[in-house]
Design a protein around this motif. Structure first.
Motif, PDB file in Angstrom:
ATOM      1  N   SER A 110       2.300   1.599  -3.587  1.00  0.00           N
ATOM      2  CA  SER A 110       1.035   1.952  -4.255  1.00  0.00           C
ATOM      3  C   SER A 110       0.972   3.373  -4.093  1.00  0.00           C
ATOM      4  CB  SER A 110      -0.173   1.231  -3.919  1.00  0.00           C
ATOM      5  OG  SER A 110      -1.244   1.511  -4.815  1.00  0.00           O
TER       6      SER A 110
ATOM      7  N   LEU B 188       0.858   3.628  -8.795  1.00  0.00           N
ATOM      8  CA  LEU B 188       0.553   2.017  -9.481  1.00  0.00           C
ATOM      9  C   LEU B 188      -0.373   1.271  -8.444  1.00  0.00           C
ATOM     10  CD1 LEU B 188       4.092   1.198 -10.730  1.00  0.00           C
ATOM     11  CD2 LEU B 188       2.189   1.912 -12.208  1.00  0.00           C
ATOM     12  N   THR B 189      -1.375   0.534  -8.918  1.00  0.00           N
ATOM     13  CA  THR B 189      -1.968  -0.044  -8.116  1.00  0.00           C
ATOM     14  C   THR B 189      -1.645  -1.466  -7.534  1.00  0.00           C
ATOM     15  OG1 THR B 189      -3.138  -1.539  -9.940  1.00  0.00           O
ATOM     16  CG2 THR B 189      -4.149   0.408  -9.401  1.00  0.00           C
ATOM     17  N   ALA B 190      -2.080  -1.987  -6.446  1.00  0.00           N
ATOM     18  CA  ALA B 190      -1.307  -2.942  -5.781  1.00  0.00           C
ATOM     19  C   ALA B 190      -1.486  -4.265  -6.829  1.00  0.00           C
ATOM     20  CB  ALA B 190      -2.170  -3.437  -4.507  1.00  0.00           C
ATOM     21  N   HIS B 191      -2.500  -4.334  -7.588  1.00  0.00           N
ATOM     22  CA  HIS B 191      -2.749  -5.246  -8.822  1.00  0.00           C
ATOM     23  C   HIS B 191      -1.457  -5.288  -9.709  1.00  0.00           C
ATOM     24  CE1 HIS B 191      -4.468  -7.817 -11.750  1.00  0.00           C
ATOM     25  NE2 HIS B 191      -4.349  -6.855 -12.620  1.00  0.00           N
ATOM     26  N   THR B 192      -1.372  -3.744 -10.167  1.00  0.00           N
ATOM     27  CA  THR B 192      -0.229  -3.482 -11.020  1.00  0.00           C
ATOM     28  C   THR B 192       1.153  -3.967 -10.693  1.00  0.00           C
ATOM     29  OG1 THR B 192      -1.442  -2.013 -12.244  1.00  0.00           O
ATOM     30  CG2 THR B 192       0.830  -2.113 -12.635  1.00  0.00           C
TER      31      THR B 192
ATOM     32  N   SER C 139       0.660  -1.174  -0.044  1.00  0.00           N
ATOM     33  CA  SER C 139      -0.015  -0.029   0.056  1.00  0.00           C
ATOM     34  C   SER C 139       0.880   1.145  -0.036  1.00  0.00           C
ATOM     35  CB  SER C 139      -0.982   0.059   1.299  1.00  0.00           C
ATOM     36  OG  SER C 139      -0.226   0.013   2.313  1.00  0.00           O
TER      37      SER C 139
END
Length: 156
Positions: free
Chosen positions: A37, A42-46, A34
């Motif tokens: 991110s 960038l998202t955690a998914h990315t 987090s």
């Protein structure tokens, strides 16, 4: 040799490291996904995807299994983010990272990849400048400074 008083002892925040990736990075895994991110945008998914496809090295884990990023990871992410801003395709970013892992004997190939990307950026800048000129022209028309033929209107 560094004296004890000249050695930096405080750790930089995740955001500071990402914004200014300079010097030898601390390799202590301490930044949460987090935090990374938030610092990188960038998202955690990315971030997980970057790790999965190999843009990032395998990220260390805390005892509970949560990812912990080190400053070296942030240095790489900062560079990758800049490459993405240039429009570099993920495939070329992967090629760059793979060459970097192979070591110094790939310097020339990496340099050429960056030179080619720089030329692409320069071409896009020219295109954007031409586009900006068109926008400025239209804005001037709508502001009443030019007539439809492009001639300056006299001041009112």
């Amino acid at each position: 040799m560094a004296t004890p008083s000249s050695v930096r002892t405080e750790q930089r925040s995740c955001a500071e490291v990402f914004e200014h990736p300079t010097g030898e990075p601390d390799r202590t895994p301490r930044h949460t996904i987090s935090e990374v991110s938030a610092a990188s945008g960038l998202t955690a998914h990315t971030l997980r995807w970057y790790e999965r496809i190999g843009l990032l090295d395998r990220v260390d884990r805390a005892a509970g299994g949560q990812r912990r990023y080190c400053d070296a990871d942030l240095h790489r992410l900062a560079f990758l983010s800049r490459l993405r801003l240039t429009g570099m395709p993920i495939a070329d970013m992967l090629r760059y990272v793979e060459m970097a892992r192979l070591g110094e004997h790939t310097y020339e190939e990496r340099r050429q990849l960056l030179v080619d990307q720089r030329e692409e950026v320069r071409r896009r800048i020219v295109d954007l400048q031409a586009t900006l000129a068109v926008l400025d022209y239209k804005i001037d028309i709508y502001s009443g400074q030019l007539d439809d033929a492009g001639a300056c209107r006299p001041p009112r």
